[in-house]
Write a protein that holds these residues in place. Structure first.
Motif, PDB file in Angstrom:
ATOM      1  N   LEU A  83      27.590  24.346  38.983  1.00  0.00           N
ATOM      2  CA  LEU A  83      26.348  23.934  38.325  1.00  0.00           C
ATOM      3  C   LEU A  83      26.396  23.993  36.798  1.00  0.00           C
ATOM      4  O   LEU A  83      25.639  23.293  36.134  1.00  0.00           O
ATOM      5  N   PHE A  84      27.250  24.843  36.244  1.00  0.00           N
ATOM      6  CA  PHE A  84      27.270  25.030  34.792  1.00  0.00           C
ATOM      7  C   PHE A  84      28.677  24.867  34.232  1.00  0.00           C
ATOM      8  O   PHE A  84      29.639  25.392  34.782  1.00  0.00           O
ATOM      9  N   ARG A  85      28.751  24.148  33.117  1.00  0.00           N
ATOM     10  CA  ARG A  85      30.013  24.035  32.377  1.00  0.00           C
ATOM     11  C   ARG A  85      30.025  25.132  31.310  1.00  0.00           C
ATOM     12  O   ARG A  85      28.979  25.541  30.807  1.00  0.00           O
ATOM     13  N   PHE A  86      31.193  25.588  30.925  1.00  0.00           N
ATOM     14  CA  PHE A  86      31.283  26.632  29.911  1.00  0.00           C
ATOM     15  C   PHE A  86      30.666  26.187  28.587  1.00  0.00           C
ATOM     16  O   PHE A  86      30.086  26.997  27.873  1.00  0.00           O
ATOM     17  N   ASP A  87      30.773  24.902  28.252  1.00  0.00           N
ATOM     18  CA  ASP A  87      30.214  24.444  26.972  1.00  0.00           C
ATOM     19  C   ASP A  87      28.680  24.395  26.989  1.00  0.00           C
ATOM     20  O   ASP A  87      28.061  24.143  25.962  1.00  0.00           O
ATOM     21  N   GLU A  88      28.065  24.668  28.130  1.00  0.00           N
ATOM     22  CA  GLU A  88      26.608  24.741  28.219  1.00  0.00           C
ATOM     23  C   GLU A  88      26.093  26.172  28.045  1.00  0.00           C
ATOM     24  O   GLU A  88      24.892  26.389  27.938  1.00  0.00           O
ATOM     25  N   LEU A  89      27.010  27.118  28.027  1.00  0.00           N
ATOM     26  CA  LEU A  89      26.643  28.526  27.989  1.00  0.00           C
ATOM     27  C   LEU A  89      26.776  29.084  26.579  1.00  0.00           C
ATOM     28  O   LEU A  89      27.473  28.529  25.731  1.00  0.00           O
ATOM     29  N   GLY A  90      26.122  30.199  26.356  1.00  0.00           N
ATOM     30  CA  GLY A  90      26.253  30.903  25.075  1.00  0.00           C
ATOM     31  C   GLY A  90      27.623  31.554  24.947  1.00  0.00           C
ATOM     32  O   GLY A  90      28.461  31.466  25.854  1.00  0.00           O
ATOM     33  N   SER A  91      27.840  32.189  23.836  1.00  0.00           N
ATOM     34  CA  SER A  91      29.103  32.895  23.586  1.00  0.00           C
ATOM     35  C   SER A  91      29.244  34.070  24.545  1.00  0.00           C
ATOM     36  O   SER A  91      28.248  34.710  24.890  1.00  0.00           O
ATOM     37  N   PRO A  92      30.473  34.379  24.945  1.00  0.00           N
ATOM     38  CA  PRO A  92      30.662  35.508  25.866  1.00  0.00           C
ATOM     39  C   PRO A  92      30.321  36.841  25.187  1.00  0.00           C
ATOM     40  O   PRO A  92      30.583  37.037  24.000  1.00  0.00           O
ATOM     41  N   ILE A  93      29.728  37.712  25.992  1.00  0.00           N
ATOM     42  CA  ILE A  93      29.388  39.067  25.548  1.00  0.00           C
ATOM     43  C   ILE A  93      30.119  40.013  26.488  1.00  0.00           C
ATOM     44  O   ILE A  93      29.977  39.920  27.709  1.00  0.00           O
TER      45      ILE A  93
END
Length: 98
Positions: A83-93
């Motif tokens: 459902l989600f691409r990495f470029d749709e997500l915020g920076s990793p924490i």
């Protein structure tokens, strides 16, 4: 409200939380009590999670009260990754609690 993708030792979880920040000690305490002390997290735009999960999102959101810190929206890693691409997500924490 926040929507967060957690990559944990037991697999990905997509959660909704009433906490303002992933670094909120109250949220970290809740996660630690659930056995989640070490993970990589990504903030998922709330509007995107709402769009992708539709009615399921609404049902989970409606059960999230001020007294509830967290609700699991999805625990199927395969579905979350579809459902989600990495470029749709915020920076990793990165979180590692002892």
């Amino acid at each position: 409200m926040k929507s967060l993708l957690l990559l944990t030792a037991s697999g990905p979880l997509l959660i909704l939380t009433s906490h303002e920040s992933l670094r909120d000690q109250g949220l970290l305490d809740v996660l630690r009590r659930k056995g989640i002390g070490k993970f990589v997290a990504f903030e998922v735009p709330l509007s995107l999670a709402r769009e992708r999960y539709g009615g399921h999102f609404q049902a989970v959101e409606s059960n999230l009260h001020e007294t509830d810190d967290l609700r699991v929206l999805d625990f199927s890693g395969q579905r979350v990754f579809q459902l989600f691409r990495f470029d749709e997500l915020g920076s990793p924490i990165l979180i590692e609690q002892s």
